[in-house]
Design a protein around this motif. Sequence first.
Motif, PDB file in Angstrom:
ATOM      1  N   GLN A  45       0.913  -1.195  -0.059  1.00 18.81           N
ATOM      2  CA  GLN A  45       0.142   0.076   0.019  1.00 18.81           C
ATOM      3  C   GLN A  45       0.945   1.320  -0.157  1.00 18.81           C
ATOM      4  O   GLN A  45       0.601   2.213  -0.618  1.00 18.81           O
ATOM      5  N   GLU A  46       2.210   1.292   0.517  1.00 20.34           N
ATOM      6  CA  GLU A  46       2.766   2.290   0.812  1.00 20.34           C
ATOM      7  C   GLU A  46       3.501   2.833  -0.651  1.00 20.34           C
ATOM      8  O   GLU A  46       3.384   3.793  -1.066  1.00 20.34           O
ATOM      9  N   ASP A  47       3.923   1.630  -1.369  1.00 16.99           N
ATOM     10  CA  ASP A  47       4.374   2.131  -2.705  1.00 16.99           C
ATOM     11  C   ASP A  47       3.202   2.452  -3.709  1.00 16.99           C
ATOM     12  O   ASP A  47       3.280   3.211  -4.593  1.00 16.99           O
ATOM     13  N   CYS A  48       2.074   1.705  -3.535  1.00 15.55           N
ATOM     14  CA  CYS A  48       0.953   2.293  -4.434  1.00 15.55           C
ATOM     15  C   CYS A  48       0.430   3.806  -4.026  1.00 15.55           C
ATOM     16  O   CYS A  48       0.228   4.358  -5.057  1.00 15.55           O
ATOM     17  N   CYS A  49       0.529   4.160  -2.976  1.00 16.33           N
ATOM     18  CA  CYS A  49       0.088   5.332  -2.490  1.00 16.33           C
ATOM     19  C   CYS A  49       1.216   6.475  -2.815  1.00 16.33           C
ATOM     20  O   CYS A  49       0.824   7.349  -2.093  1.00 16.33           O
ATOM     21  N   LEU A  50       2.254   6.378  -3.082  1.00 15.44           N
ATOM     22  CA  LEU A  50       3.297   7.092  -3.743  1.00 15.44           C
ATOM     23  C   LEU A  50       2.535   8.375  -4.444  1.00 15.44           C
ATOM     24  O   LEU A  50       2.954   9.543  -4.702  1.00 15.44           O
ATOM     25  N   ASN A  51       1.686   7.980  -5.343  1.00 10.66           N
ATOM     26  CA  ASN A  51       0.862   8.746  -5.975  1.00 10.66           C
ATOM     27  C   ASN A  51      -0.411   8.982  -5.358  1.00 10.66           C
ATOM     28  O   ASN A  51      -1.426   8.007  -5.298  1.00 10.66           O
ATOM     29  N   LYS A  52      -0.971  10.154  -4.956  1.00 13.01           N
ATOM     30  CA  LYS A  52      -2.146  10.283  -4.128  1.00 13.01           C
ATOM     31  C   LYS A  52      -3.404  10.226  -5.163  1.00 13.01           C
ATOM     32  O   LYS A  52      -4.583  10.054  -4.720  1.00 13.01           O
ATOM     33  N   LYS A  53      -3.080  10.170  -6.312  1.00 13.83           N
ATOM     34  CA  LYS A  53      -4.241  10.017  -7.238  1.00 13.83           C
ATOM     35  C   LYS A  53      -4.740   8.452  -7.563  1.00 13.83           C
ATOM     36  O   LYS A  53      -5.631   8.323  -8.028  1.00 13.83           O
ATOM     37  N   TYR A  54      -3.962   7.663  -6.966  1.00 18.27           N
ATOM     38  CA  TYR A  54      -4.081   6.235  -7.172  1.00 18.27           C
ATOM     39  C   TYR A  54      -5.001   5.859  -6.066  1.00 18.27           C
ATOM     40  O   TYR A  54      -5.442   6.256  -5.125  1.00 18.27           O
ATOM     41  N   GLY A  55      -5.627   4.657  -6.219  1.00 21.22           N
ATOM     42  CA  GLY A  55      -6.632   3.850  -5.519  1.00 21.22           C
ATOM     43  C   GLY A  55      -6.054   2.350  -5.165  1.00 21.22           C
ATOM     44  O   GLY A  55      -5.395   1.829  -6.143  1.00 21.22           O
ATOM     45  N   ILE A 298       9.799   6.614  -6.396  1.00 21.43           N
ATOM     46  CA  ILE A 298      10.178   7.951  -6.125  1.00 21.43           C
ATOM     47  C   ILE A 298       8.665   8.517  -5.806  1.00 21.43           C
ATOM     48  O   ILE A 298       7.548   8.253  -6.802  1.00 21.43           O
ATOM     49  N   PRO A 299       8.274   8.937  -4.687  1.00 24.82           N
ATOM     50  CA  PRO A 299       6.938   9.660  -4.533  1.00 24.82           C
ATOM     51  C   PRO A 299       6.649  10.711  -5.457  1.00 24.82           C
ATOM     52  O   PRO A 299       7.560  11.595  -5.973  1.00 24.82           O
ATOM     53  N   CYS A 300       5.437  10.762  -5.707  1.00 24.80           N
ATOM     54  CA  CYS A 300       4.867  11.853  -6.886  1.00 24.80           C
ATOM     55  C   CYS A 300       4.801  13.195  -6.243  1.00 24.80           C
ATOM     56  O   CYS A 300       4.251  13.135  -4.863  1.00 24.80           O
ATOM     57  N   PRO A 301       4.961  14.139  -6.831  1.00 27.00           N
ATOM     58  CA  PRO A 301       4.764  15.561  -6.314  1.00 27.00           C
ATOM     59  C   PRO A 301       3.361  15.970  -5.803  1.00 27.00           C
ATOM     60  O   PRO A 301       2.615  15.483  -6.615  1.00 27.00           O
ATOM     61  N   VAL A 302       3.211  16.589  -5.028  1.00 20.98           N
ATOM     62  CA  VAL A 302       2.019  17.143  -4.406  1.00 20.98           C
ATOM     63  C   VAL A 302       1.948  18.543  -4.488  1.00 20.98           C
ATOM     64  O   VAL A 302       2.737  19.173  -3.543  1.00 20.98           O
ATOM     65  N   ASP A 303       1.165  19.337  -5.187  1.00 23.88           N
ATOM     66  CA  ASP A 303       1.262  20.835  -5.215  1.00 23.88           C
ATOM     67  C   ASP A 303       0.579  21.496  -3.984  1.00 23.88           C
ATOM     68  O   ASP A 303      -0.173  20.927  -3.243  1.00 23.88           O
ATOM     69  N   GLY A 339       0.772  21.954   2.146  1.00 23.54           N
ATOM     70  CA  GLY A 339       0.440  20.707   1.761  1.00 23.54           C
ATOM     71  C   GLY A 339       1.441  20.508   0.553  1.00 23.54           C
ATOM     72  O   GLY A 339       1.298  19.537  -0.318  1.00 23.54           O
ATOM     73  N   THR A 340       2.592  21.340   0.133  1.00 20.64           N
ATOM     74  CA  THR A 340       3.654  20.973  -0.819  1.00 20.64           C
ATOM     75  C   THR A 340       4.254  19.804  -0.414  1.00 20.64           C
ATOM     76  O   THR A 340       4.997  19.802   0.664  1.00 20.64           O
ATOM     77  N   HIS A 341       4.439  18.624  -1.247  1.00 15.56           N
ATOM     78  CA  HIS A 341       5.225  17.674  -0.825  1.00 15.56           C
ATOM     79  C   HIS A 341       6.215  17.175  -2.163  1.00 15.56           C
ATOM     80  O   HIS A 341       5.656  17.279  -3.312  1.00 15.56           O
ATOM     81  N   ASP A 342       7.358  16.632  -1.910  1.00 13.76           N
ATOM     82  CA  ASP A 342       8.219  15.909  -2.817  1.00 13.76           C
ATOM     83  C   ASP A 342       8.257  16.783  -4.305  1.00 13.76           C
ATOM     84  O   ASP A 342       7.935  16.098  -5.181  1.00 13.76           O
ATOM     85  N   GLY A 343       8.647  18.223  -4.097  1.00 14.87           N
ATOM     86  CA  GLY A 343       8.930  18.892  -5.181  1.00 14.87           C
ATOM     87  C   GLY A 343       7.523  19.251  -5.728  1.00 14.87           C
ATOM     88  O   GLY A 343       7.670  19.816  -7.112  1.00 14.87           O
ATOM     89  N   GLY A 344       6.473  19.302  -5.269  1.00 15.26           N
ATOM     90  CA  GLY A 344       5.109  19.746  -5.759  1.00 15.26           C
ATOM     91  C   GLY A 344       5.311  21.447  -6.048  1.00 15.26           C
ATOM     92  O   GLY A 344       6.039  22.180  -5.459  1.00 15.26           O
ATOM     93  N   LYS A 345       4.261  21.864  -6.851  1.00  9.90           N
ATOM     94  CA  LYS A 345       4.438  23.554  -7.268  1.00  9.90           C
ATOM     95  C   LYS A 345       3.887  24.246  -6.082  1.00  9.90           C
ATOM     96  O   LYS A 345       2.905  23.700  -5.170  1.00  9.90           O
TER      97      LYS A 345
END
Length: 446
Positions: A45-55, A298-303, A339-345
């Motif tokens: 679950q941790e790897d799947c949710c590296l991208n918050k848009k995933y389910g 690599i975690p996906c960026p969150v703006d 809420g900016t994470h992992d290089g988000g804008k």
Amino acid sequence: MPPLPLILLVVFTTQVVDSYDVLCFIQFDEKTLQCEDFLGEGISQEDCCLNKKYGFRKDHDSPCQSCHSSHWSVWGSWSPCSVTCSEGVQDRRRTCIGHGFCPGKHLEVRSCSEHECCTVMGGWSSWTLWSTCSVTCGKGQRRRSRLCDNPTPSCGGSCIGESSQVDLCDTHQVCPTHGAWGHWGPWNPCSSHCRKEDGPGIVPVQSRLRECNNPKPSVFPPGNPCRGNAKEERACPDLPPCPVDGSWGSWKRDPGCTVTCGIGRIREERSCDSPAPQHGGKDCPGSPYQSAICNTKIPCPVDGQWTSWEEWSPCTRFQDNINCSRLVGIQSRRRQCLGTHDGGKWCEGNYRESRSCYNITRCKLNGTWSEWSPWGLCSSGCGTSNRTRSRECQPVYPDYPNMVQGATKMVEVVFTGTPLVTCDPINGQTQKVEETAACRNLPPCT
């Protein structure tokens, strides 16, 4: 500036996720609450949710869950009105998505009326006389009708039954039967069904037949025979080339993963070109694509997202007392990008804004009553429920200029602060009056 509520700091902290394998999906649809585009299983679950848009699903029988933190889904559509005529109610709902608690209500109820009046059915008048027979020989039809006006229906009503009737009639006269062609028979085959490329061939002829039997012409009384020919011929000058079945070429792999963060796919492709199908030949069996899972770790960026604006600061002007005067002051307010994470804008726009103002805090002003507000929501979705509307005493502002000269251009000036406003009494009230009415035709509570 008052301190931010603790809840804002908690919402954007890193979520601790238990590490267990799940079924991972690339898309979570917040309208249907369904997972879409299956990515793979046996993924933590941790790897799947590296991208918050995933389910993800914990197993095949579990509901879909969003990788995003808890929040409300969009409101669903309003339900049908509880009654089909007169006044009723309808409701709509929303769902708390994710883990944890969502503040606010999941249900709203409002009044509705699909039709202002209820249906009144009508009655039929007497039948008219039968019409004359529709033919002069053999058997035909005759008709009669009636009107829906005894009484006339209203509000979408109607009369039950048919407005016309059809009956058989017999002239006792024999009608002649005229001949008509039956369907053409199949074409006789050509001498060859295909040709090789650039090969010579004999041009064949094919024919087909039909019979005058659909129906045959009668003898007495005599019917007309069929017109035209019973046989048809055509040449076969252009036969199609013989078909060539297709065959796959070798697999070719994409240079890298389809994503730069989280989990994606790596794809291989092949072409049906060894040889390509020609002249109606069969396509290559199977798929031209195949893929495997690739994990970038690599975690996906969150703006970032702006918080709500803070309250406007008091309207002031240096050391001057501008309360209840025509002197123009200034006030400002701020907001934060969280809420900016992992290089988000970073959030777009300004974190601070200001405006010109008149300070009318506790200034005595005349008031005027507002119009009635729209009716509010029903207090309950079943049983006995009420709704309210109100009028409020609104201030009549002084005739101060609404535009003044700023540093570079004319700017708008607003009135700020809470004045002491008095209106002529309505039912003994000088600030606010309310009116209450019952919501009708609610379903019973269970």
